[in-house]
Design a protein around this motif. Structure first.
Motif, PDB file in Angstrom:
ATOM      1  N   UNK A 272      -9.349   5.674   9.834  1.00 13.70           N
ATOM      2  CA  UNK A 272      -7.950   6.092   9.793  1.00 13.70           C
ATOM      3  C   UNK A 272      -7.214   5.393   8.661  1.00 13.70           C
ATOM      4  N   UNK A 273      -7.511   4.128   8.446  1.00 18.37           N
ATOM      5  CA  UNK A 273      -6.870   3.353   7.383  1.00 18.37           C
ATOM      6  C   UNK A 273      -7.244   3.930   6.008  1.00 18.37           C
ATOM      7  N   UNK A 274      -8.521   4.181   5.782  1.00 13.88           N
ATOM      8  CA  UNK A 274      -8.952   4.729   4.500  1.00 13.88           C
ATOM      9  C   UNK A 274      -8.291   6.072   4.209  1.00 13.88           C
ATOM     10  N   UNK A 275      -8.242   6.942   5.212  1.00 10.26           N
ATOM     11  CA  UNK A 275      -7.653   8.256   5.017  1.00 10.26           C
ATOM     12  C   UNK A 275      -6.160   8.159   4.757  1.00 10.26           C
ATOM     13  N   UNK A 276      -5.475   7.266   5.473  1.00  6.97           N
ATOM     14  CA  UNK A 276      -4.026   7.141   5.314  1.00  6.97           C
ATOM     15  C   UNK A 276      -3.665   6.637   3.918  1.00  6.97           C
ATOM     16  N   UNK A 277      -4.407   5.636   3.436  1.00 10.33           N
ATOM     17  CA  UNK A 277      -4.131   5.121   2.090  1.00 10.33           C
ATOM     18  C   UNK A 277      -4.412   6.203   1.053  1.00 10.33           C
ATOM     19  N   UNK A 278      -5.537   6.878   1.197  1.00 10.39           N
ATOM     20  CA  UNK A 278      -5.866   7.937   0.246  1.00 10.39           C
ATOM     21  C   UNK A 278      -4.799   9.023   0.246  1.00 10.39           C
ATOM     22  N   UNK A 283      -0.550  12.016  -2.432  1.00  6.05           N
ATOM     23  CA  UNK A 283       0.822  12.524  -2.481  1.00  6.05           C
ATOM     24  C   UNK A 283       1.523  12.059  -3.757  1.00  6.05           C
ATOM     25  N   UNK A 284       1.211  10.838  -4.187  1.00 10.10           N
ATOM     26  CA  UNK A 284       1.798  10.331  -5.434  1.00 10.10           C
ATOM     27  C   UNK A 284       1.342  11.110  -6.643  1.00 10.10           C
ATOM     28  N   UNK A 285       0.053  11.453  -6.688  1.00  6.68           N
ATOM     29  CA  UNK A 285      -0.459  12.263  -7.797  1.00  6.68           C
ATOM     30  C   UNK A 285       0.215  13.631  -7.818  1.00  6.68           C
ATOM     31  N   UNK A 286       0.374  14.225  -6.652  1.00  6.48           N
ATOM     32  CA  UNK A 286       1.044  15.523  -6.577  1.00  6.48           C
ATOM     33  C   UNK A 286       2.473  15.423  -7.109  1.00  6.48           C
ATOM     34  N   UNK A 287       3.156  14.333  -6.746  1.00  5.76           N
ATOM     35  CA  UNK A 287       4.530  14.135  -7.218  1.00  5.76           C
ATOM     36  C   UNK A 287       4.565  13.969  -8.729  1.00  5.76           C
ATOM     37  N   UNK A 308       7.344   8.364  -3.808  1.00 10.84           N
ATOM     38  CA  UNK A 308       6.616   9.226  -2.877  1.00 10.84           C
ATOM     39  C   UNK A 308       5.512   8.444  -2.167  1.00 10.84           C
ATOM     40  N   UNK A 309       4.796   7.597  -2.897  1.00 11.20           N
ATOM     41  CA  UNK A 309       3.726   6.804  -2.274  1.00 11.20           C
ATOM     42  C   UNK A 309       4.301   5.870  -1.215  1.00 11.20           C
ATOM     43  N   UNK A 310       5.436   5.260  -1.505  1.00  8.27           N
ATOM     44  CA  UNK A 310       6.058   4.367  -0.513  1.00  8.27           C
ATOM     45  C   UNK A 310       6.514   5.141   0.714  1.00  8.27           C
ATOM     46  N   UNK A 311       7.107   6.291   0.484  1.00  9.48           N
ATOM     47  CA  UNK A 311       7.559   7.119   1.607  1.00  9.48           C
ATOM     48  C   UNK A 311       6.378   7.598   2.453  1.00  9.48           C
ATOM     49  N   UNK A 312       5.218   7.804   1.811  1.00 10.07           N
ATOM     50  CA  UNK A 312       4.040   8.298   2.514  1.00 10.07           C
ATOM     51  C   UNK A 312       3.311   7.223   3.312  1.00 10.07           C
ATOM     52  N   UNK A 313       3.812   5.999   3.255  1.00 10.11           N
ATOM     53  CA  UNK A 313       3.223   4.974   4.105  1.00 10.11           C
ATOM     54  C   UNK A 313       2.881   3.660   3.449  1.00 10.11           C
ATOM     55  N   UNK A 314       2.655   3.633   2.135  1.00 10.80           N
ATOM     56  CA  UNK A 314       2.369   2.371   1.452  1.00 10.80           C
ATOM     57  C   UNK A 314       3.683   1.773   0.971  1.00 10.80           C
ATOM     58  N   UNK A 315       4.436   1.203   1.903  1.00  9.79           N
ATOM     59  CA  UNK A 315       5.817   0.787   1.636  1.00  9.79           C
ATOM     60  C   UNK A 315       5.918  -0.311   0.578  1.00  9.79           C
ATOM     61  N   UNK A 316       4.838  -1.080   0.391  1.00  3.43           N
ATOM     62  CA  UNK A 316       4.882  -2.176  -0.581  1.00  3.43           C
ATOM     63  C   UNK A 316       4.168  -1.800  -1.886  1.00  3.43           C
ATOM     64  N   UNK A 317       3.880  -0.515  -2.071  1.00  4.63           N
ATOM     65  CA  UNK A 317       3.149  -0.094  -3.269  1.00  4.63           C
ATOM     66  C   UNK A 317       3.909  -0.486  -4.526  1.00  4.63           C
ATOM     67  N   UNK A 318       3.190  -1.066  -5.487  1.00  4.25           N
ATOM     68  CA  UNK A 318       3.829  -1.500  -6.728  1.00  4.25           C
ATOM     69  C   UNK A 318       2.835  -1.330  -7.871  1.00  4.25           C
ATOM     70  N   UNK A 319       3.337  -0.953  -9.021  1.00  2.00           N
ATOM     71  CA  UNK A 319       2.516  -0.745 -10.204  1.00  2.00           C
ATOM     72  C   UNK A 319       3.322  -1.057 -11.448  1.00  2.00           C
ATOM     73  N   UNK A 320       2.603  -1.406 -12.533  1.00  2.00           N
ATOM     74  CA  UNK A 320       3.272  -1.592 -13.821  1.00  2.00           C
ATOM     75  C   UNK A 320       3.338  -0.270 -14.588  1.00  2.00           C
ATOM     76  N   UNK A 321       2.453   0.681 -14.259  1.00  2.00           N
ATOM     77  CA  UNK A 321       2.538   2.036 -14.823  1.00  2.00           C
ATOM     78  C   UNK A 321       1.762   2.979 -13.914  1.00  2.00           C
TER      79      UNK A 321
END
Length: 390
Positions: A272-278, A283-287, A308-321
């Protein structure tokens, strides 16, 4: 030089009021002349330049590269060699020997002398000369400026970058070809993955398949389980196990142009964890793909993707690009990042959503798209969903 490149470089000359442009990086030399030097790949200190001026184009190479130029696909109105190298049998080799003798008849003692001759050949021995100096050692740039004292030398790496941003139909076709060859090679690897196969075996299979198809791999990341959390790992002898995620981050070169394909698989049913992160990253790629269009700032695409990635569940998602343009180099401007510049019709852009969890797994998805007037056109043709291996 193809008409598109000639038009873009002429515009760069006019915009910066330059009498000539001098390319120094391998990609910029290839943009002007189509020539890639193996000697330069072996020894990065090898000096090779390409010149664009009112009298056409010129290619400056070490004499060891002379035969590669005369027998290859390089396109230049003038070729100037520098340094010593001995070819045997040129006088008895017919037309092949005649061409070689022609370009090596007057070999310059140094690369700087050869560049001065090349500038004179294209009618730019004086005036403003733009030098592609971003990757040049400061000492070399200074030596060139001293030798070309009759010219006013100005930085021109950005002029080349600007010219290369918009791709011609030929360049788009090359990028598409590199992409599809990479995707075909991934399919071959997927067919052999099973418990017990090692990362090294998987990478070897990818390289073998891509090479057999006529492409040249330049990046080959196939990592299993916790190893996939290392963003740029070397392959190891770790064996694939049931429950492991498999991260593909691969790229090939076709006719000088690059691909970047990232896909995800799992050995057995995903947790479930693997699928949720994926799903969040997907969803981010689609956005990102929805946001790509002419005139949109790269920073806006970045913001949309992360939100979109944060809204989809990875609330702490962070990237430099979350992506960049691609072409003769694997990464080109503009970037999908804070401060990223505007996208333009004719650019080819990679959107990506990597996520690395130390000690657990790494995830990456990358899609390549052509910017069009109304949005973007996806160049990938492989499935980007989570691939379940059994």
């Amino acid at each position: 030089m193809y008409p598109h490149q000639a038009e873009r470089l002429t515009a760069a000359l006019q915009a910066d009021r330059l009498d000539a442009l001098v390319a120094a990086s391998p990609a910029n030399v290839a943009y002007v002349t189509g020539f890639w030097s193996v000697a330069r790949a072996v020894d990065p200190a090898t000096e090779i330049y390409a010149v664009v001026g009112p009298g056409g184009t010129a290619l400056v190479v070490p004499t060891i590269d002379a035969l590669a130029v005369t027998e290859g696909d390089a396109q230049a109105d003038h070729v100037v060699c520098h340094g010593r190298f001995h070819y045997a049998g040129a006088d008895t080799a017919g037309e092949r020997g005649r061409r070689l003798s022609e370009v090596t008849a007057k070999t310059a003692g140094s690369a700087a002398d050869a560049l001065a001759s090349a500038l004179a050949a294209v009618g730019a021995q004086t005036g403003r000369v733009g030098l592609d100096d971003a990757a040049l050692p400061a000492s070399r740039a200074a030596a060139l400026a001293a030798r070309l004292a009759g010219c006013t030398i100005v930085p021109a790496s950005e002029a080349f970058a600007g010219a290369r941003r918009i791709k011609s139909p030929y360049e788009i076709d090359c990028l598409r070809q590199a992409l599809h060859l990479t995707e075909q090679s991934i399919d071959a690897v997927l067919g052999l993955l099973r418990p017990g196969v090692t990362e090294r075996e998987a990478v070897t299979a990818f390289v073998h398949e891509a090479t057999g198809l006529g492409a040249t791999p330049y990046r080959a990341v196939i990592a299993f389980g916790a190893d996939a959390a290392v963003p740029t790992p070397w392959p190891t002898d770790r064996e694939l196990r049931t429950g492991d995620l498999v991260r593909f981050d691969l790229g090939c070169v076709a006719k000088g142009y690059r691909s970047n394909v990232a896909r995800m698989a799992v050995m057995g049913e995903p947790s479930a964890r693997q699928q949720a992160v994926f799903d969040a990253l997907h969803a981010g790629i689609e956005a990102a793909l929805d946001a790509l269009r002419d005139g949109v700032e790269g920073s806006r695409v970045f913001d949309s993707t992360v939100a979109v990635i944060r809204t989809a569940g990875l609330t702490a998602y962070d990237r430099h690009h979350t992506g960049h343009a691609i072409g003769l180099d694997p990464t080109e401007a503009p970037w999908l990042a804070p401060g990223g510049g505007a996208l333009e019709m004719g650019m080819v852009v990679c959107a990506e959503t990597p996520y690395y969890v130390v000690g657990e797994a790494g995830f990456t998805l990358t899609e390549t798209a052509l910017i069009t007037r109304s949005g973007s056109h996806l160049l990938n043709r492989s499935h980007r969903g989570l691939i379940v291996l059994d």
